[in-house]
Design an enzyme around this catalytic site. Sequence first.
Site, PDB file in Angstrom:
ATOM      1  N   ASN A   7       0.883  -1.171   0.000  1.00  0.00           N
ATOM      2  CA  ASN A   7       0.000   0.000   0.000  1.00  0.00           C
ATOM      3  C   ASN A   7       0.919   1.220   0.000  1.00  0.00           C
ATOM      4  OD1 ASN A   7      -1.846   1.993   0.387  1.00  0.00           O
ATOM      5  ND2 ASN A   7      -2.840   1.062   2.161  1.00  0.00           N
ATOM      6  N   ARG A  89      -2.442  -2.278  -3.659  1.00  0.00           N
ATOM      7  CA  ARG A  89      -3.694  -1.554  -3.456  1.00  0.00           C
ATOM      8  C   ARG A  89      -3.684  -0.324  -4.365  1.00  0.00           C
ATOM      9  NH1 ARG A  89      -5.388   2.760   0.862  1.00  0.00           N
ATOM     10  NH2 ARG A  89      -7.602   2.813   0.392  1.00  0.00           N
ATOM     11  N   HIS A 178     -13.398   1.526  -0.463  1.00  0.00           N
ATOM     12  CA  HIS A 178     -13.352   0.519   0.619  1.00  0.00           C
ATOM     13  C   HIS A 178     -13.876  -0.832   0.126  1.00  0.00           C
ATOM     14  CE1 HIS A 178     -13.808   3.963   3.800  1.00  0.00           C
ATOM     15  NE2 HIS A 178     -12.536   3.641   3.673  1.00  0.00           N
ATOM     16  N   LEU A 207     -16.552   1.810   9.397  1.00  0.00           N
ATOM     17  CA  LEU A 207     -16.420   3.058  10.155  1.00  0.00           C
ATOM     18  C   LEU A 207     -15.007   3.141  10.723  1.00  0.00           C
ATOM     19  CD1 LEU A 207     -19.781   2.843  12.186  1.00  0.00           C
ATOM     20  CD2 LEU A 207     -19.395   3.907   9.949  1.00  0.00           C
ATOM     21  N   GLY A 208     -14.122   3.756   9.960  1.00  0.00           N
ATOM     22  CA  GLY A 208     -12.744   3.965  10.424  1.00  0.00           C
ATOM     23  C   GLY A 208     -12.467   5.442  10.342  1.00  0.00           C
ATOM     24  N   ASN A 209     -11.220   5.805  10.078  1.00  0.00           N
ATOM     25  CA  ASN A 209     -10.932   7.210   9.863  1.00  0.00           C
ATOM     26  C   ASN A 209     -11.662   7.677   8.603  1.00  0.00           C
ATOM     27  OD1 ASN A 209      -9.826   9.476  10.891  1.00  0.00           O
ATOM     28  ND2 ASN A 209      -7.838   9.170   9.917  1.00  0.00           N
ATOM     29  N   ARG A 239     -12.932  14.173   6.870  1.00  0.00           N
ATOM     30  CA  ARG A 239     -13.676  14.515   5.649  1.00  0.00           C
ATOM     31  C   ARG A 239     -15.130  14.821   5.992  1.00  0.00           C
ATOM     32  NH1 ARG A 239     -12.158   9.182   2.876  1.00  0.00           N
ATOM     33  NH2 ARG A 239      -9.909   9.313   3.034  1.00  0.00           N
ATOM     34  N   ARG A 282     -12.072   8.004  19.830  1.00  0.00           N
ATOM     35  CA  ARG A 282     -11.934   7.733  21.276  1.00  0.00           C
ATOM     36  C   ARG A 282     -11.829   9.037  22.065  1.00  0.00           C
ATOM     37  NH1 ARG A 282      -7.423   3.381  19.943  1.00  0.00           N
ATOM     38  NH2 ARG A 282      -7.126   5.027  18.434  1.00  0.00           N
ATOM     39  N   GLY A 328     -11.967   0.503  12.591  1.00  0.00           N
ATOM     40  CA  GLY A 328     -11.621   0.909  13.955  1.00  0.00           C
ATOM     41  C   GLY A 328     -12.806   1.241  14.842  1.00  0.00           C
ATOM     42  N   GLU A 331     -15.613  -1.876  14.774  1.00  0.00           N
ATOM     43  CA  GLU A 331     -15.187  -3.100  15.460  1.00  0.00           C
ATOM     44  C   GLU A 331     -15.109  -2.928  16.966  1.00  0.00           C
ATOM     45  OE1 GLU A 331     -11.528  -4.616  13.765  1.00  0.00           O
ATOM     46  OE2 GLU A 331     -12.253  -4.179  11.745  1.00  0.00           O
ATOM     47  N   ASN A 332     -14.921  -1.676  17.405  1.00  0.00           N
ATOM     48  CA  ASN A 332     -14.597  -1.464  18.824  1.00  0.00           C
ATOM     49  C   ASN A 332     -15.530  -0.555  19.612  1.00  0.00           C
ATOM     50  OD1 ASN A 332     -11.973  -2.899  18.741  1.00  0.00           O
ATOM     51  ND2 ASN A 332     -11.462  -1.274  17.288  1.00  0.00           N
ATOM     52  N   GLU A 387      -8.100  -5.818   5.005  1.00  0.00           N
ATOM     53  CA  GLU A 387      -8.028  -5.437   3.598  1.00  0.00           C
ATOM     54  C   GLU A 387      -6.816  -6.046   2.901  1.00  0.00           C
ATOM     55  OE1 GLU A 387      -9.542  -1.141   3.029  1.00  0.00           O
ATOM     56  OE2 GLU A 387      -9.181  -1.288   5.170  1.00  0.00           O
TER      57      GLU A 387
HETATM   58  P1  AMP Z   1      -9.212   2.809  11.156  1.00  0.00           P
HETATM   59  O1  AMP Z   1      -9.147   3.875  10.088  1.00  0.00           O
HETATM   60  O2  AMP Z   1     -10.015   1.617  10.757  1.00  0.00           O
HETATM   61  O3  AMP Z   1      -7.863   2.463  11.731  1.00  0.00           O
HETATM   62  O4  AMP Z   1     -10.030   3.473  12.375  1.00  0.00           O
HETATM   63  C1  AMP Z   1      -9.542   4.573  13.078  1.00  0.00           C
HETATM   64  C2  AMP Z   1     -10.642   5.106  13.993  1.00  0.00           C
HETATM   65  O5  AMP Z   1     -11.099   4.060  14.850  1.00  0.00           O
HETATM   66  C3  AMP Z   1     -10.178   6.240  14.892  1.00  0.00           C
HETATM   67  O6  AMP Z   1     -11.160   7.268  14.915  1.00  0.00           O
HETATM   68  C4  AMP Z   1     -10.114   5.585  16.268  1.00  0.00           C
HETATM   69  O7  AMP Z   1     -10.389   6.493  17.283  1.00  0.00           O
HETATM   70  C5  AMP Z   1     -11.231   4.574  16.167  1.00  0.00           C
HETATM   71  N1  AMP Z   1     -11.065   3.523  17.187  1.00  0.00           N
HETATM   72  C6  AMP Z   1     -10.106   2.585  17.266  1.00  0.00           C
HETATM   73  N2  AMP Z   1     -10.270   1.855  18.390  1.00  0.00           N
HETATM   74  C7  AMP Z   1     -11.366   2.347  19.025  1.00  0.00           C
HETATM   75  C8  AMP Z   1     -12.044   2.058  20.252  1.00  0.00           C
HETATM   76  N3  AMP Z   1     -11.627   1.081  21.053  1.00  0.00           N
HETATM   77  N4  AMP Z   1     -13.121   2.791  20.576  1.00  0.00           N
HETATM   78  C9  AMP Z   1     -13.532   3.782  19.803  1.00  0.00           C
HETATM   79  N5  AMP Z   1     -12.943   4.111  18.643  1.00  0.00           N
HETATM   80  C10 AMP Z   1     -11.873   3.416  18.257  1.00  0.00           C
END
Ligand code: AMP
Length: 402
Positions: A7, A89, A178, A207-209, A239, A282, A328, A331-332, A387
């Site tokens: 990547n 990628r 994605h 739902l990540g960054n 964004r 977080r 991120g 999943e969490n 991924e």
């Molecule tokens: P990613 O782009 O998939 O790495 O996701 C990043 C996002 O996931 C960031 O906003 C992190 O704050 C959020 N994240 C990761 N771990 C947690 C957690 N345990 N609780 C809440 N948000 C999380």
Amino acid sequence: MHVLVLNSGSSSIKYRSFDDQGTEIASGLVERIGETDGRATHRVLGPDGEWSSTVEEGAIDDHAAGFAGIVQALERGGYAQELGAIGHRVVHGGAEFVEPTPIDEAVLERIRAQVPLAPLHNPANLTGIEVASRLRPDLPQVAVFDTAFHGSLPPAAHRYAVPGSWHDQHGVRRYGFHGTSHAFVARQAAAHLGRPLEDLAMITLHLGNGASLTAIDGGRSVETSMGLSPLEGLVMGTRSGDLDPAVVFHLLREAGLTPDEVERTLNRESGLLGLCGDNDLRVVERRAGDGDGSAQLALDVYVHRIRKYLGAYAAVLGRLDAIVFTAGVGENAAGIRRRVCAGLGLLGIRLDDARNEGARASEGPGGVVALHHDDAEVAVLAVATDEELEIAEQTRSALRRV
Ligand code: AMP
């Protein structure tokens, strides 16, 4: 055959390498390429089953030097002979690439032709391909596109209501991103439910960054929230997601901003960051918990947008077997999942609060945790996405087809 997945970013190369069984055998990150304080971190699985890590600091002149360091790390781990292919990628495949594609000169030229559609991403991906092809011409190289999974979007979902000439001459349409993540978690979810993917209607929430939702009918993407670029759709870390295009003209006219400034602000300084000053969810949750009004507002806008899309996609599908949270946040972040699902009994969605609280996808068997009430009509799952593993699998399948 081992597959190395690359990547490539503008000043970094992230990589992971997998053996024939899909087991990870190496990973790492080369960063600050082109600067004097470069850094390369390599992790390699030894024959004794133990991981060893190395960190190298100092100037890394260019992507070629970074790539050479990756190959050396694999050699040090004793994996030089097994390496059989490289999967890259690539963010934007345009309307051209709806499958993982083995790369030759002609394909490379066609990927270059997509650069105007993804000026922020594709040039760096291309650099990675060019360097790896030049330094390891003996290895087949495959391009795996973030957009490809959404090649199945019907015209009703992928066309914007703008003059047809914009579509025909400038490629103005929705592509979606994605794709490797949505495809991977959909398959994992079907396996967990013990039902063929072809029978299932589901909504996957990455739902990540970056963040996007996809409606998947029988394993095919039929609607997704990102569009021409990854800017459309949900509220993301930095964004904006959806906004009235008139906002852009208003800012150009009234605030005296240039198009580049508006583009940068919408991509890098908006979303959660724009609303409250932080993009890490977080931190936003912690601040909201302490009563910070702008952090609470940011979460409200974030969750509201997801729920709006969820309802819309249930309508698009006309039936619903599962919703799948991933990346991120998905999943969490139990609190976000709870708020997204609250009051959606009319769609058959009923979260079991005890199962949801504290659940992390990666801790479930096979990276899947079920979060729904026993007698809910719709399964609610948290699924750990991967991924790079998906890119490795798609690289293999593309080479089998050749
Ligand atoms: P990613 O782009 O998939 O790495 O996701 C990043 C996002 O996931 C960031 O906003 C992190 O704050 C959020 N994240 C990761 N771990 C947690 C957690 N345990 N609780 C809440 N948000 C999380």
